[in-house]
Motif scaffolding. Sequence first.
Motif, short mmCIF file in Angstrom:
data_model
loop_
_atom_site.label_atom_id
_atom_site.label_comp_id
_atom_site.label_asym_id
_atom_site.label_seq_id
_atom_site.Cartn_x
_atom_site.Cartn_y
_atom_site.Cartn_z
N LYS A 22 20.11 -27.41 -33.80
CA LYS A 22 20.74 -28.19 -34.87
C LYS A 22 22.08 -27.60 -35.30
O LYS A 22 22.96 -28.29 -35.77
CB LYS A 22 19.81 -28.26 -36.10
N ASP A 23 22.22 -26.26 -35.14
CA ASP A 23 23.45 -25.62 -35.58
C ASP A 23 23.63 -24.32 -34.81
O ASP A 23 22.67 -23.59 -34.60
CB ASP A 23 23.37 -25.32 -37.09
N SER A 24 24.85 -24.06 -34.35
CA SER A 24 25.18 -22.80 -33.66
C SER A 24 26.43 -22.22 -34.29
O SER A 24 27.38 -22.94 -34.56
CB SER A 24 25.47 -23.04 -32.18
N ARG A 25 26.40 -20.92 -34.49
CA ARG A 25 27.59 -20.23 -34.99
C ARG A 25 27.50 -18.76 -34.64
O ARG A 25 26.41 -18.21 -34.52
CB ARG A 25 27.76 -20.43 -36.48
N PRO A 26 28.65 -18.12 -34.48
CA PRO A 26 28.63 -16.68 -34.18
C PRO A 26 28.17 -15.90 -35.40
O PRO A 26 28.38 -16.33 -36.54
CB PRO A 26 30.08 -16.35 -33.83
N THR A 27 27.56 -14.75 -35.17
CA THR A 27 27.18 -13.88 -36.28
C THR A 27 28.44 -13.25 -36.85
O THR A 27 29.51 -13.34 -36.25
CB THR A 27 26.20 -12.78 -35.82
N GLU A 28 28.31 -12.61 -38.00
CA GLU A 28 29.47 -12.03 -38.67
C GLU A 28 30.19 -11.01 -37.82
O GLU A 28 31.42 -10.93 -37.84
CB GLU A 28 29.04 -11.39 -40.00
N ARG B 118 11.14 -25.45 -38.19
CA ARG B 118 12.51 -24.95 -38.06
C ARG B 118 12.47 -23.45 -37.90
O ARG B 118 11.69 -22.76 -38.56
CB ARG B 118 13.33 -25.34 -39.28
N PHE B 119 13.33 -22.93 -37.03
CA PHE B 119 13.41 -21.49 -36.82
C PHE B 119 14.79 -21.13 -36.30
O PHE B 119 15.56 -21.98 -35.91
CB PHE B 119 12.30 -21.00 -35.87
N THR B 120 15.09 -19.84 -36.34
CA THR B 120 16.40 -19.33 -35.93
C THR B 120 16.23 -18.43 -34.72
O THR B 120 15.29 -17.63 -34.66
CB THR B 120 17.04 -18.52 -37.08
N THR B 121 17.15 -18.55 -33.77
CA THR B 121 17.18 -17.64 -32.63
C THR B 121 18.56 -16.99 -32.57
O THR B 121 19.53 -17.53 -33.11
CB THR B 121 16.89 -18.35 -31.29
N PHE B 122 18.63 -15.85 -31.91
CA PHE B 122 19.90 -15.16 -31.71
C PHE B 122 20.09 -14.94 -30.22
O PHE B 122 19.16 -14.54 -29.52
CB PHE B 122 19.92 -13.81 -32.45
N GLU B 123 21.28 -15.19 -29.76
CA GLU B 123 21.61 -15.04 -28.34
C GLU B 123 22.69 -13.97 -28.21
O GLU B 123 23.70 -14.02 -28.89
CB GLU B 123 22.14 -16.39 -27.83
N ARG B 124 22.43 -12.97 -27.34
CA ARG B 124 23.37 -11.87 -27.12
C ARG B 124 23.78 -11.82 -25.66
O ARG B 124 23.02 -12.17 -24.78
CB ARG B 124 22.71 -10.53 -27.43
N VAL B 125 24.95 -11.31 -25.41
CA VAL B 125 25.40 -11.09 -24.04
C VAL B 125 24.68 -9.85 -23.51
O VAL B 125 24.61 -8.83 -24.18
CB VAL B 125 26.93 -10.85 -23.99
N GLN B 126 24.15 -9.96 -22.32
CA GLN B 126 23.51 -8.83 -21.67
C GLN B 126 24.21 -8.61 -20.34
O GLN B 126 24.18 -9.47 -19.47
CB GLN B 126 22.02 -9.12 -21.46
N LEU B 127 24.86 -7.46 -20.21
CA LEU B 127 25.65 -7.20 -19.02
C LEU B 127 24.79 -6.84 -17.81
O LEU B 127 25.15 -7.14 -16.69
CB LEU B 127 26.65 -6.07 -19.30
N ARG B 128 23.66 -6.19 -18.04
CA ARG B 128 22.79 -5.81 -16.94
C ARG B 128 21.37 -5.61 -17.45
O ARG B 128 21.17 -5.38 -18.62
CB ARG B 128 23.29 -4.57 -16.22
N GLU B 129 20.41 -5.68 -16.52
CA GLU B 129 19.01 -5.43 -16.85
C GLU B 129 18.77 -3.92 -16.83
O GLU B 129 18.81 -3.31 -15.77
CB GLU B 129 18.09 -6.10 -15.82
#
Length: 152
Positions: free
Chosen positions: A14-20, A37-48
Motif C-alpha cells: 500500500k505504501d513504500s518509502r525509504p527509512t530515515e 496490515r503489517f510492515t516489512t523492511f527491505e535491505r540491500v544484501q551484497l552477498r550471502e
Amino acid sequence: MRCPYCSNEDTQVKDSRPTEDGTSIRRRRVCTACGGRFTTFERVQLRELVVVKRSGRRVPFDRDKLTRSVQIALRKRPVEPERIERMITGIVRQLESLGENDIEAGQIGALVMEGLKTLDPVAYVRFASVYRDFREVKDFESVLGELNSEND
C-alpha cells in the motif's frame, strides 16, 4: 510476502518509502484474504554471508541476531537508536566488503567490540565480558585498564 496473520501468500503493498537513514525501504502491506496490515523492511544484501563458529559449525549470517546482541549490551544505556543502527549497518557493510562469504565468528565479535568502544564504554565492557568469556574479576580489570589507557 506471506501474511503473518493468516499465512496467505497474496499481499499488496500500500505504501513504500525509504527509512530515515536511507539503508532500507519500509513497505506497508495489506493481506487480500484477512485484511491484516503489517510492515516489512527491505535491505540491500551484497552477498550471502556464512558465519563459521569456533566449533567449525557454519550458520547463515543473521543481522537480527547481531542487533539483539548489541541491544543487550546497550540495555538501559543512553544511546540513540539511530547511532546503534548506523553502527550495525557499518559492521554489516564491512563484513560484506571483505570479499569472502565465510566469516569467522571472531571477526564479527571484534568489529562489535570496536564499534561499542566508541559508542558506549559500559556496553563495551558488558559485551567484552561475554565475548571474551570473563571468569574472574581481573578479566574486568584488564579491560577497564585498556579503556583507561586509551582515554589518557
